[in-house]
Design a protein around this motif. Sequence first.
Motif, short mmCIF file in Angstrom:
data_model
loop_
_atom_site.label_atom_id
_atom_site.label_comp_id
_atom_site.label_asym_id
_atom_site.label_seq_id
_atom_site.Cartn_x
_atom_site.Cartn_y
_atom_site.Cartn_z
N GLU A 5 55.22 32.63 77.56
CA GLU A 5 55.27 31.32 76.93
C GLU A 5 53.88 30.70 77.05
O GLU A 5 53.27 30.75 78.12
CB GLU A 5 56.28 30.42 77.63
CG GLU A 5 56.31 29.02 77.04
CD GLU A 5 57.18 28.08 77.85
OE1 GLU A 5 58.24 27.71 77.34
OE2 GLU A 5 56.77 27.74 78.99
N ILE A 6 53.39 30.15 75.94
CA ILE A 6 52.09 29.50 75.96
C ILE A 6 52.27 28.05 75.52
O ILE A 6 52.80 27.77 74.46
CB ILE A 6 51.07 30.21 75.06
CG1 ILE A 6 50.85 31.64 75.57
CG2 ILE A 6 49.75 29.43 75.02
CD1 ILE A 6 49.87 32.45 74.79
N LEU A 11 48.74 19.72 71.55
CA LEU A 11 49.80 19.62 70.54
C LEU A 11 51.15 19.29 71.16
O LEU A 11 52.10 19.00 70.45
CB LEU A 11 49.93 20.95 69.76
CG LEU A 11 48.71 21.42 68.99
CD1 LEU A 11 48.96 22.80 68.41
CD2 LEU A 11 48.36 20.43 67.89
N ASP A 12 51.22 19.39 72.48
CA ASP A 12 52.45 19.25 73.23
C ASP A 12 53.55 20.15 72.67
O ASP A 12 54.67 19.72 72.43
CB ASP A 12 52.92 17.80 73.28
CG ASP A 12 53.99 17.60 74.36
OD1 ASP A 12 54.01 18.38 75.34
OD2 ASP A 12 54.82 16.69 74.20
N LYS A 13 53.17 21.41 72.44
CA LYS A 13 54.10 22.41 71.91
C LYS A 13 54.02 23.67 72.73
O LYS A 13 52.98 23.99 73.31
CB LYS A 13 53.78 22.71 70.45
CG LYS A 13 54.04 21.54 69.55
CD LYS A 13 54.11 21.95 68.12
CE LYS A 13 54.43 20.73 67.27
NZ LYS A 13 54.65 21.07 65.90
N ARG A 14 55.15 24.38 72.76
CA ARG A 14 55.24 25.65 73.47
C ARG A 14 55.61 26.75 72.48
O ARG A 14 56.42 26.52 71.59
CB ARG A 14 56.30 25.57 74.57
CG ARG A 14 55.95 24.57 75.65
CD ARG A 14 57.06 24.43 76.68
NE ARG A 14 56.76 23.35 77.60
CZ ARG A 14 56.01 23.47 78.69
NH1 ARG A 14 55.49 24.65 78.99
NH2 ARG A 14 55.77 22.43 79.48
N TYR A 15 55.00 27.90 72.68
CA TYR A 15 55.24 29.04 71.80
C TYR A 15 55.51 30.27 72.65
O TYR A 15 54.90 30.45 73.71
CB TYR A 15 54.02 29.32 70.92
CG TYR A 15 53.59 28.16 70.08
CD1 TYR A 15 54.16 27.94 68.83
CD2 TYR A 15 52.62 27.28 70.53
CE1 TYR A 15 53.76 26.86 68.06
CE2 TYR A 15 52.23 26.20 69.77
CZ TYR A 15 52.80 26.00 68.53
OH TYR A 15 52.40 24.94 67.77
N GLN A 38 47.41 28.53 61.90
CA GLN A 38 48.19 28.83 60.70
C GLN A 38 49.57 28.18 60.79
O GLN A 38 50.04 27.57 59.83
CB GLN A 38 48.34 30.33 60.51
CG GLN A 38 47.08 31.01 60.05
CD GLN A 38 47.23 32.53 60.00
OE1 GLN A 38 48.27 33.08 60.33
NE2 GLN A 38 46.16 33.20 59.61
N LYS A 39 50.22 28.32 61.94
CA LYS A 39 51.57 27.77 62.11
C LYS A 39 51.57 26.25 61.99
O LYS A 39 52.47 25.67 61.39
CB LYS A 39 52.13 28.18 63.45
CG LYS A 39 53.51 27.63 63.72
CD LYS A 39 54.28 28.49 64.66
CE LYS A 39 55.68 27.98 64.89
NZ LYS A 39 56.55 28.06 63.75
N GLU A 40 50.58 25.60 62.56
CA GLU A 40 50.50 24.14 62.56
C GLU A 40 49.74 23.59 61.35
O GLU A 40 49.57 22.38 61.23
CB GLU A 40 49.84 23.64 63.85
CG GLU A 40 50.64 23.97 65.09
CD GLU A 40 52.03 23.38 65.07
OE1 GLU A 40 52.22 22.25 64.56
OE2 GLU A 40 52.95 24.06 65.57
N GLN A 41 49.26 24.48 60.49
CA GLN A 41 48.52 24.11 59.29
C GLN A 41 47.37 23.16 59.62
O GLN A 41 47.23 22.07 59.05
CB GLN A 41 49.45 23.50 58.25
CG GLN A 41 50.51 24.46 57.81
CD GLN A 41 51.47 23.84 56.82
OE1 GLN A 41 51.51 22.64 56.63
NE2 GLN A 41 52.26 24.69 56.18
N PHE A 80 48.93 28.27 79.74
CA PHE A 80 48.57 27.17 78.86
C PHE A 80 47.17 27.38 78.32
O PHE A 80 46.33 28.03 78.93
CB PHE A 80 48.75 25.79 79.50
CG PHE A 80 47.93 25.50 80.73
CD1 PHE A 80 46.71 24.85 80.64
CD2 PHE A 80 48.39 25.85 81.99
CE1 PHE A 80 45.97 24.56 81.76
CE2 PHE A 80 47.66 25.57 83.13
CZ PHE A 80 46.45 24.93 83.01
N LEU A 81 46.98 26.88 77.11
CA LEU A 81 45.73 27.07 76.37
C LEU A 81 45.06 25.72 76.19
O LEU A 81 45.65 24.80 75.64
CB LEU A 81 46.04 27.70 75.01
CG LEU A 81 44.87 28.01 74.10
CD1 LEU A 81 43.98 29.09 74.70
CD2 LEU A 81 45.38 28.45 72.74
N VAL A 82 43.84 25.59 76.74
CA VAL A 82 43.08 24.35 76.61
C VAL A 82 41.69 24.64 76.10
O VAL A 82 41.20 25.73 76.19
CB VAL A 82 42.98 23.58 77.95
CG1 VAL A 82 44.34 23.01 78.30
CG2 VAL A 82 42.45 24.42 79.06
#
Length: 82
Positions: A5-6, A11-15, A38-41, A80-82
Amino acid sequence: MIMVEIWIPVLDKRYDFRLDQHTQILFLLEDLSEIICQKEQCSLKGDWKDFMLCHSQTERKLPLECTLAECGIKVGDSLFLV
């Protein structure tokens, strides 16, 4: 391949991602940034090389030249990605 999980704090989103644990993190960052944009355009402002991938439990930065396997990342871990 491992499932992790990232969380993207900005964006306060998890993928959930299935990643190759034997690929250098530097190359994973490039792919992750493209897929998320791409997913978040959205467009990426700045350079994807400035991102850091971190382990959520230990809050340590994962070295770009290492692989997930070398960093001890396992199936189900949270990053997490920062």
